[in-house]
Design a protein around this motif. Structure first.
Motif, PDB file in Angstrom:
ATOM      1  N   ALA A 142       0.614  -1.385   0.331  1.00 16.49           N
ATOM      2  CA  ALA A 142      -0.012   0.086  -0.101  1.00 16.49           C
ATOM      3  C   ALA A 142       0.827   1.284  -0.453  1.00 16.49           C
ATOM      4  O   ALA A 142       0.834   2.229  -1.163  1.00 16.49           O
ATOM      5  CB  ALA A 142      -0.521  -0.338   0.661  1.00 16.49           C
ATOM      6  N   LYS A 143       2.313   1.026   1.061  1.00 11.42           N
ATOM      7  CA  LYS A 143       3.331   2.938   0.718  1.00 11.42           C
ATOM      8  C   LYS A 143       3.778   2.435  -0.642  1.00 11.42           C
ATOM      9  O   LYS A 143       3.644   3.756  -0.794  1.00 11.42           O
ATOM     10  CB  LYS A 143       3.933   2.208   1.860  1.00 11.42           C
ATOM     11  N   ALA A 144       4.265   1.502  -1.086  1.00  6.09           N
ATOM     12  CA  ALA A 144       4.289   0.860  -2.639  1.00  6.09           C
ATOM     13  C   ALA A 144       4.029   1.484  -3.554  1.00  6.09           C
ATOM     14  O   ALA A 144       4.257   2.807  -4.596  1.00  6.09           O
ATOM     15  CB  ALA A 144       5.111   0.248  -3.032  1.00  6.09           C
ATOM     16  N   LYS A 145       2.651   1.675  -3.476  1.00  7.98           N
ATOM     17  CA  LYS A 145       0.877   1.995  -4.486  1.00  7.98           C
ATOM     18  C   LYS A 145       0.910   3.761  -3.857  1.00  7.98           C
ATOM     19  O   LYS A 145       0.811   4.141  -5.046  1.00  7.98           O
ATOM     20  CB  LYS A 145      -0.041   1.623  -4.454  1.00  7.98           C
ATOM     21  N   ASN A 146       1.052   3.687  -3.078  1.00  5.13           N
ATOM     22  CA  ASN A 146       0.927   5.436  -2.677  1.00  5.13           C
ATOM     23  C   ASN A 146       1.816   6.039  -2.915  1.00  5.13           C
ATOM     24  O   ASN A 146       1.784   7.179  -3.668  1.00  5.13           O
ATOM     25  CB  ASN A 146       0.972   5.946  -1.369  1.00  5.13           C
ATOM     26  N   GLN A 147       3.618   5.753  -3.131  1.00  2.00           N
ATOM     27  CA  GLN A 147       4.658   6.059  -4.005  1.00  2.00           C
ATOM     28  C   GLN A 147       4.331   6.756  -5.448  1.00  2.00           C
ATOM     29  O   GLN A 147       5.194   7.209  -6.113  1.00  2.00           O
ATOM     30  CB  GLN A 147       5.572   5.486  -3.121  1.00  2.00           C
ATOM     31  N   LEU A 148       4.295   5.716  -5.678  1.00  4.26           N
ATOM     32  CA  LEU A 148       3.297   5.265  -7.489  1.00  4.26           C
ATOM     33  C   LEU A 148       2.823   5.639  -7.658  1.00  4.26           C
ATOM     34  O   LEU A 148       2.862   5.784  -8.540  1.00  4.26           O
ATOM     35  CB  LEU A 148       3.798   3.663  -7.503  1.00  4.26           C
ATOM     36  N   GLN A 149       1.759   6.241  -6.994  1.00  2.00           N
ATOM     37  CA  GLN A 149       0.491   6.883  -7.019  1.00  2.00           C
ATOM     38  C   GLN A 149       1.081   8.467  -7.298  1.00  2.00           C
ATOM     39  O   GLN A 149       0.840   9.616  -8.229  1.00  2.00           O
ATOM     40  CB  GLN A 149      -0.287   6.553  -6.382  1.00  2.00           C
ATOM     41  N   ILE A 150       1.656   8.480  -6.250  1.00  2.00           N
ATOM     42  CA  ILE A 150       1.923  10.482  -6.451  1.00  2.00           C
ATOM     43  C   ILE A 150       3.097  10.263  -7.303  1.00  2.00           C
ATOM     44  O   ILE A 150       3.029  11.223  -8.090  1.00  2.00           O
ATOM     45  CB  ILE A 150       2.912  10.169  -4.545  1.00  2.00           C
ATOM     46  N   GLN A 151       3.730   9.677  -7.741  1.00  2.00           N
ATOM     47  CA  GLN A 151       5.255   9.750  -8.955  1.00  2.00           C
ATOM     48  C   GLN A 151       4.460   9.698 -10.384  1.00  2.00           C
ATOM     49  O   GLN A 151       4.601  11.117 -10.802  1.00  2.00           O
ATOM     50  CB  GLN A 151       6.108   8.472  -9.306  1.00  2.00           C
ATOM     51  N   LEU A 152       3.097   9.330 -10.277  1.00  2.00           N
ATOM     52  CA  LEU A 152       1.839   9.295 -11.243  1.00  2.00           C
ATOM     53  C   LEU A 152       1.482  10.308 -11.533  1.00  2.00           C
ATOM     54  O   LEU A 152       1.451  10.735 -12.281  1.00  2.00           O
ATOM     55  CB  LEU A 152       1.075   7.450 -11.244  1.00  2.00           C
ATOM     56  N   ASP A 153       1.343  10.784 -10.223  1.00  2.00           N
ATOM     57  CA  ASP A 153       0.425  11.981 -10.262  1.00  2.00           C
ATOM     58  C   ASP A 153       1.646  12.578 -10.690  1.00  2.00           C
ATOM     59  O   ASP A 153       1.047  13.806 -11.646  1.00  2.00           O
ATOM     60  CB  ASP A 153      -0.375  12.262  -9.193  1.00  2.00           C
ATOM     61  N   ASP A 154       2.938  13.202 -10.544  1.00  2.00           N
ATOM     62  CA  ASP A 154       3.368  14.166 -10.139  1.00  2.00           C
ATOM     63  C   ASP A 154       3.801  14.055 -11.665  1.00  2.00           C
ATOM     64  O   ASP A 154       3.773  14.887 -12.663  1.00  2.00           O
ATOM     65  CB  ASP A 154       4.667  13.662 -10.033  1.00  2.00           C
ATOM     66  N   MET A 155       3.652  13.013 -12.168  1.00  2.00           N
ATOM     67  CA  MET A 155       4.636  13.198 -13.893  1.00  2.00           C
ATOM     68  C   MET A 155       3.058  12.569 -14.797  1.00  2.00           C
ATOM     69  O   MET A 155       3.633  13.680 -15.997  1.00  2.00           O
ATOM     70  CB  MET A 155       4.717  10.701 -14.149  1.00  2.00           C
ATOM     71  N   LYS A 156       2.056  13.041 -14.196  1.00  2.00           N
ATOM     72  CA  LYS A 156       0.878  13.290 -14.934  1.00  2.00           C
ATOM     73  C   LYS A 156       1.005  15.134 -15.287  1.00  2.00           C
ATOM     74  O   LYS A 156       0.911  15.569 -15.440  1.00  2.00           O
ATOM     75  CB  LYS A 156      -0.680  12.889 -14.346  1.00  2.00           C
ATOM     76  N   THR A 157       0.779  14.940 -13.945  1.00  2.00           N
ATOM     77  CA  THR A 157       1.022  16.831 -13.757  1.00  2.00           C
ATOM     78  C   THR A 157       2.204  17.735 -14.707  1.00  2.00           C
ATOM     79  O   THR A 157       2.125  18.375 -15.440  1.00  2.00           O
ATOM     80  CB  THR A 157       1.434  17.218 -12.702  1.00  2.00           C
TER      81      THR A 157
END
Length: 170
Positions: A142-157
């Motif tokens: 879940a922590k890794a997913k959150n980090q990946l989600q944050i990275q994905l959101d950052d990349m999308k941004t």
């Protein structure tokens, strides 16, 4: 006449002898009658005594017969009671054997259940440990997913900003 006197003397002697014999005979007869009467009286008393004793013995015999009949009835009842008690005892002993077999079976079942309980307790402990490990791994994922989600959101941004800048540059 001398013959007549002799005869008369003999007749008188014979009469005296006859009277004497008659008196002796009557005396003897009276004595015999008295002895006979005494003997008859004594025998009558003995017969009366024996009759009374016989009646008494007959009464006692009847009492004893009644007592024997009563005791016989009591003995029959006691024998029937004993037979009934023995049958009941045998039935209770059979029931006791069945209960003992059931107790033995339940003891074996209890041992089996205790062994199963111990095995299941051990399995439960191992499964709880596995659940804890999975929860920890899930937490890590879940922590890794959150980090990946944050990275994905950052990349999308970043991508959206780069796309907007590109679109503006064109």
């Amino acid at each position: 006449s001398e013959i007549a006197r002799k005869r008369e003397s003999e007749t008188i002697t014979l009469k005296k002898n006859l009277e004497l014999l008659t008196v002796q005979h009557e005396s003897s007869e009276a004595s015999l009658r008295k002895r006979h009467t005494d003997a008859v009286n004594e025998l009558s008393e003995q017969v009366d005594y024996l009759t009374r004793n016989r009646q008494k013995v007959e009464k006692e015999k009847q009492v004893l017969i009644l007592e024997v009949d009563g005791l016989s009835s009591q003995l029959d009842s006691a024998i029937k009671g004993k037979q009934s008690a023995e049958a009941k005892l045998e039935s209770l002993e059979d029931q006791m054997r069945r209960f003992k077999a059931q107790v033995d079976d339940l003891g074996r079942l209890n041992t089996e259940l205790n062994n199963s309980k111990a095995r299941l307790t051990q399995e439960n402990f191992e499964l709880q440990r596995s659940v804890q490990e999975l929860d920890m791994a899930n937490g890590g994922l879940a922590k890794a997913k959150n980090q990946l989600q944050i990275q994905l959101d950052d990349m999308k941004t970043k991508y959206d900003e780069e796309s907007r800048l590109r679109n503006q540059a064109q």
